[in-house]
Design a protein around this motif. Structure first.
Motif, PDB file in Angstrom:
ATOM      1  N   PRO A 184       0.824  -1.213   0.000  1.00 23.78           N
ATOM      2  CA  PRO A 184       0.000   0.000   0.000  1.00 23.78           C
ATOM      3  C   PRO A 184       0.857   1.262   0.000  1.00 23.78           C
ATOM      4  N   LYS A 185       0.395   2.266  -0.735  1.00 25.90           N
ATOM      5  CA  LYS A 185       1.096   3.542  -0.789  1.00 25.90           C
ATOM      6  C   LYS A 185       0.624   4.471   0.331  1.00 25.90           C
ATOM      7  N   ASN A 186      -0.625   4.265   0.753  1.00 27.37           N
ATOM      8  CA  ASN A 186      -1.212   5.084   1.810  1.00 27.37           C
ATOM      9  C   ASN A 186      -2.308   4.278   2.494  1.00 27.37           C
ATOM     10  N   LEU A 187      -2.985   4.892   3.438  1.00 29.74           N
ATOM     11  CA  LEU A 187      -4.023   4.182   4.194  1.00 29.74           C
ATOM     12  C   LEU A 187      -5.178   3.751   3.293  1.00 29.74           C
ATOM     13  N   LEU A 188      -5.449   4.540   2.256  1.00 27.71           N
ATOM     14  CA  LEU A 188      -6.490   4.144   1.323  1.00 27.71           C
ATOM     15  C   LEU A 188      -6.143   2.826   0.632  1.00 27.71           C
ATOM     16  N   GLY A 189      -4.818   2.552   0.506  1.00 30.47           N
ATOM     17  CA  GLY A 189      -4.388   1.298  -0.080  1.00 30.47           C
ATOM     18  C   GLY A 189      -4.843   0.100   0.730  1.00 30.47           C
ATOM     19  N   TYR A 190      -4.771   0.208   2.077  1.00 28.91           N
ATOM     20  CA  TYR A 190      -5.256  -0.879   2.930  1.00 28.91           C
ATOM     21  C   TYR A 190      -6.743  -1.130   2.698  1.00 28.91           C
ATOM     22  N   VAL A 191      -7.493  -0.032   2.566  1.00 31.83           N
ATOM     23  CA  VAL A 191      -8.929  -0.164   2.320  1.00 31.83           C
ATOM     24  C   VAL A 191      -9.170  -0.863   0.985  1.00 31.83           C
ATOM     25  N   GLY A 192      -8.420  -0.449  -0.037  1.00 30.17           N
ATOM     26  CA  GLY A 192      -8.575  -1.048  -1.357  1.00 30.17           C
ATOM     27  C   GLY A 192      -8.219  -2.527  -1.379  1.00 30.17           C
ATOM     28  N   ILE A 193      -7.188  -2.890  -0.616  1.00 32.94           N
ATOM     29  CA  ILE A 193      -6.786  -4.299  -0.552  1.00 32.94           C
ATOM     30  C   ILE A 193      -7.921  -5.150   0.006  1.00 32.94           C
ATOM     31  N   GLN A 194      -8.531  -4.684   1.090  1.00 31.39           N
ATOM     32  CA  GLN A 194      -9.610  -5.440   1.716  1.00 31.39           C
ATOM     33  C   GLN A 194     -10.893  -5.415   0.879  1.00 31.39           C
ATOM     34  N   ALA A 195     -11.134  -4.277   0.203  1.00 30.94           N
ATOM     35  CA  ALA A 195     -12.384  -4.122  -0.531  1.00 30.94           C
ATOM     36  C   ALA A 195     -12.388  -4.851  -1.873  1.00 30.94           C
ATOM     37  N   THR A 196     -11.246  -4.838  -2.578  1.00 26.69           N
ATOM     38  CA  THR A 196     -11.208  -5.441  -3.910  1.00 26.69           C
ATOM     39  C   THR A 196     -10.148  -6.529  -4.061  1.00 26.69           C
ATOM     40  N   GLY A 197      -8.980  -6.339  -3.420  1.00 26.59           N
ATOM     41  CA  GLY A 197      -7.891  -7.295  -3.603  1.00 26.59           C
ATOM     42  C   GLY A 197      -8.188  -8.661  -3.031  1.00 26.59           C
ATOM     43  N   VAL A 198      -8.519  -8.722  -1.738  1.00 25.42           N
ATOM     44  CA  VAL A 198      -8.755 -10.010  -1.080  1.00 25.42           C
ATOM     45  C   VAL A 198      -9.955 -10.744  -1.678  1.00 25.42           C
ATOM     46  N   PRO A 199     -11.098 -10.073  -1.936  1.00 20.82           N
ATOM     47  CA  PRO A 199     -12.207 -10.781  -2.591  1.00 20.82           C
ATOM     48  C   PRO A 199     -11.818 -11.380  -3.938  1.00 20.82           C
ATOM     49  N   ALA A 200     -10.953 -10.670  -4.698  1.00 22.64           N
ATOM     50  CA  ALA A 200     -10.520 -11.205  -5.992  1.00 22.64           C
ATOM     51  C   ALA A 200      -9.703 -12.481  -5.811  1.00 22.64           C
ATOM     52  N   LEU A 201      -8.845 -12.512  -4.777  1.00 23.13           N
ATOM     53  CA  LEU A 201      -8.056 -13.719  -4.505  1.00 23.13           C
ATOM     54  C   LEU A 201      -8.975 -14.893  -4.188  1.00 23.13           C
ATOM     55  N   LYS A 202     -10.006 -14.647  -3.401  1.00 17.64           N
ATOM     56  CA  LYS A 202     -10.950 -15.719  -3.032  1.00 17.64           C
ATOM     57  C   LYS A 202     -11.715 -16.216  -4.257  1.00 17.64           C
ATOM     58  N   LYS A 203     -12.037 -15.305  -5.162  1.00 15.30           N
ATOM     59  CA  LYS A 203     -12.744 -15.711  -6.373  1.00 15.30           C
ATOM     60  C   LYS A 203     -11.859 -16.572  -7.274  1.00 15.30           C
ATOM     61  N   ILE A 204     -10.562 -16.246  -7.322  1.00 11.46           N
ATOM     62  CA  ILE A 204      -9.638 -17.077  -8.094  1.00 11.46           C
ATOM     63  C   ILE A 204      -9.651 -18.503  -7.572  1.00 11.46           C
ATOM     64  N   MET A 205      -9.582 -18.643  -6.250  1.00 12.83           N
ATOM     65  CA  MET A 205      -9.531 -19.985  -5.664  1.00 12.83           C
ATOM     66  C   MET A 205     -10.867 -20.705  -5.750  1.00 12.83           C
ATOM     67  N   ALA A 206     -11.954 -19.961  -5.943  1.00 11.23           N
ATOM     68  CA  ALA A 206     -13.273 -20.587  -6.080  1.00 11.23           C
ATOM     69  C   ALA A 206     -13.600 -20.929  -7.530  1.00 11.23           C
ATOM     70  N   PHE A 207     -12.727 -20.484  -8.443  1.00 13.72           N
ATOM     71  CA  PHE A 207     -13.018 -20.626  -9.873  1.00 13.72           C
ATOM     72  C   PHE A 207     -13.179 -22.080 -10.295  1.00 13.72           C
ATOM     73  N   LEU A 208     -12.429 -22.991  -9.695  1.00 11.83           N
ATOM     74  CA  LEU A 208     -12.482 -24.403 -10.085  1.00 11.83           C
ATOM     75  C   LEU A 208     -13.523 -25.210  -9.309  1.00 11.83           C
ATOM     76  N   ASP A 209     -14.172 -24.602  -8.331  1.00 10.72           N
ATOM     77  CA  ASP A 209     -15.084 -25.362  -7.477  1.00 10.72           C
ATOM     78  C   ASP A 209     -16.179 -26.065  -8.254  1.00 10.72           C
ATOM     79  N   ASP A 210     -16.752 -25.359  -9.227  1.00  9.24           N
ATOM     80  CA  ASP A 210     -17.863 -25.956  -9.982  1.00  9.24           C
ATOM     81  C   ASP A 210     -17.426 -26.373 -11.375  1.00  9.24           C
ATOM     82  N   TYR A 211     -16.091 -26.629 -11.537  1.00  7.44           N
ATOM     83  CA  TYR A 211     -15.595 -27.032 -12.846  1.00  7.44           C
ATOM     84  C   TYR A 211     -16.174 -28.385 -13.242  1.00  7.44           C
ATOM     85  N   GLN A 212     -16.592 -28.508 -14.511  1.00  8.01           N
ATOM     86  CA  GLN A 212     -17.073 -29.771 -15.058  1.00  8.01           C
ATOM     87  C   GLN A 212     -16.379 -29.987 -16.394  1.00  8.01           C
TER      88      GLN A 212
END
Length: 604
Positions: A123-151
């Protein structure tokens, strides 16, 4: 104040094999689309003072907040891991690094794969921490969920929950599918394509690759390609011609018609200018027709592993640094290539190599892998890649050699005066022996009918072996094949089946056939795609060296592995000889092929 970086690690096991996990998670363009990230605009590649190349990228996060960053080249080892890094030029972050690693997990007979995701946000500033939690971490979880319903055959089942519902003109899709069913295509192909067009993502519907559908549906690539040509004629699909860089093999331009092709192109990533070449740099692509469905392939990522599947591994190698690639099994030709500088060297499965200011130097050092030392003063990006093009790639040389293409798209020709090189093509010439006497004995009308009938016979066997008739010249036929073995197979089939054709038509026609492979020039001749050059001249002259029932080929063609395997049968005799051909300098090494059954019939 310097803020601490945030580190995240997520591990998960999936009930799929590692190849499947890799293919799903290393196609970042489609992955980023599926998990809801934002389209990105990329600038031409640039070079830092250190020598490292990058692309400047821009996107609007949540379609509102603009951000720009340096996108560094991906690093990866196929099936093992990949890493991507962004260095932000504005916004609340300094950088972001993502790595995915893939591991086999033994559990009975069913394959399982463990995927480990590690991510670092600075993070460059405190807003960076907010951005990480708001968009970064959810995106990581979505990547790992991408194969869950793979057929395995998702296109033939209900679409994934995270897919956006496509806007499909169902009535038009059903009507055109009924039209496609009237063409000579397998019923299952029509049904599968209809379902695919109705349920696939916009990205997949806008970039339909024949070999991917063939793998998904368990069908031969050639059968799928033929079906897609008929689907284009029916109006379900539309085609375009993409000009591919011969090095990185990424599309640099695309056109709706061959007539729009230009002669020369430039790839900024590889730093080279090149001429369009039918069998390497021009590929046929398909997309759903806009009257059926609106689908646009947004750009979310460039340079990831699945975008350049011919690259087995890629690394950033800093000045003075040593890196290692894992060896590649088998005897497929490989090469090391430095991106943008375009320095390359052919290699074996293992070896040690130094890169200097003067280029590559191979070392005598014994290694169990591929060792690379950067002895230059600049950072470089090195790719380990297949040296030859994939046989499954639908190049212009391949598709324009198909009879279906010429029949369905006869208007697809080059612009007048345009000349496009083909690095390798196989030309076949036939000659009807005794045709002059035939016209004298049978009269013009009867003889012409018999000649026309034999044209249909030839066309069918040429078509069955992935070739096409270019033109007829009197009673002779000129045909083209993208694969040498297909041409030889067609020639042998024609000679083998000619007796049965004669019995059916109560005729006594005799043929001689010649083939030659090599480079040629494709041109527009009388509003038809035609071929000229030394290879064409040689094929015409070679045919004249044969007699009734014979197939004459060059010694080089005879020795090609696929052709040699085809001719390894006791039913054939092969007689090497040399001959001087009219208008051709030097003697030519040729081989005379005869089928034993044919020789026995004529001797009797």
């Amino acid at each position: 104040m310097t803020l601490k970086s945030k580190h995240y690690t997520i591990e998960k096991e999936y009930p799929v094999d590692r190849q499947t996990a890799w293919e799903q998670l290393a196609d970042n363009n489609r992955l980023n689309d599926a998990i809801g990230l934002f389209p990105v605009k990329f600038q031409a590649s640039q070079t830092e003072s250190t020598g490292l190349i990058y692309r400047e990228a821009a996107a609007k996060v949540m379609h509102v907040v603009p951000m720009t960053w340096k996108s560094l080249p991906f690093e990866w080892q196929e099936l093992e891991y990949y890493t991507t890094e962004r260095q932000y030029l504005d916004g609340p972050l300094n950088y972001y690094i993502l790595t995915l690693e893939f591991f086999d997990v033994s559990e009975g007979e069913k394959p399982r794969t463990k995927v480990r995701l590690t991510a670092e946000f600075s993070p460059k500033n405190l807003l960076g921490y907010v951005g990480i939690q708001a968009t970064g971490v959810p995106a990581l979880k979505k990547i790992m969920a991408f194969l869950d319903d793979y057929q395995q055959e998702e296109s033939e089942t209900a679409p994934r929950a995270n897919k956006r519902a496509p806007k499909v003109n169902t009535e038009q899709l059903e009507s055109l599918s009924r039209q496609l069913a009237k063409y000579p295509v397998a019923p299952q192909f029509t049904a599968r394509l209809q379902h695919y067009l109705a349920n696939s993502t916009d990205q997949d519907a806008a970039e339909i690759v024949p070999k991917n559908l063939a793998k998904l549906w368990g069908m031969p690539v050639e059968e799928v390609l033929r079906g897609m040509l008929y689907a284009t004629k029916a109006g379900l699909l539309q085609l375009s011609w993409h000009v591919i860089c011969p090095n990185c093999r990424v599309s640099q331009d695309n056109h709706r018609s061959l007539s729009e092709l230009e002669r020369s192109f430039h790839c900024d990533l590889c730093g080279i200018a090149y001429d369009a070449d039918f069998d390497q740099s021009v590929e046929l692509h398909f997309a759903v027709h806009p009257t059926v469905r609106t689908a646009y392939a947004e750009v979310y990522c460039i340079g990831s592993p699945l975008i350049t599947p011919h690259v087995i591994a890629q690394r950033i190698v800093r000045a003075g640094q040593t890196v290692n690639f894992k060896p590649v099994e088998g005897d497929t030709p490989m090469r090391l290539r430095v991106l943008q500088l375009n320095d390359q060297i052919r290699i074996g499965q293992t070896g040690a190599f130094r890169y200097t200011a003067s280029g590559w130097v191979e070392s005598s050092q014994e290694t169990v892998d591929i060792a690379i030392v950067n002895d230059s003063e600049k950072d470089i990006v090195v790719a380990l890649e297949y040296a030859d093009w994939s046989k499954e790639t639908v190049t212009a040389a391949k598709v324009t050699a198909m009879q279906e293409f010429r029949d369905l798209f006869s208007s697809e020709v080059l612009a007048p005066g345009q000349k496009i090189a083909i690095g390798h093509v196989t030309i076949l010439f036939t000659d009807l022996k005794g045709s002059t006497a035939l016209y004298e004995e049978a009269g013009d009308a009867s003889a012409y009918g018999r000649v026309r009938g034999h044209f249909d016979f030839l066309t069918e066997h040429i078509k069955q072996n992935s070739g096409s008739v270019v033109k007829t010249i009197g009673d002779a036929v000129m045909a083209v094949f993208s694969k040498p073995a297909d041409g030889v197979k067609a020639a042998l089939a024609i000679q083998e089946k000619l007796g049965a054709f004669n019995e059916q038509t109560h005729d006594t026609l005799l043929l001689r056939i010649g083939l030659f492979s090599g480079p040629a020039i494709a041109v527009n001749s009388n509003d038809r795609l035609d071929y000229f050059g030394r290879t064409v001249n040689l094929a015409a002259r070679v045919q004249g060296q044969g007699d009734a029932g014979e197939v004459i080929i060059s010694r080089a063609l005879f020795e090609q592995p696929d052709v040699a395997k085809l001719l390894d049968t006791p039913r054939l005799s092969a007689e090497p000889f040399t001959a001087e051909l009219k208008g051709i300098n030097g003697e030519q090494a040729l081989v005379r092929l005869r089928m034993h059954e044919m020789a026995h019939i004529e001797a009797g």
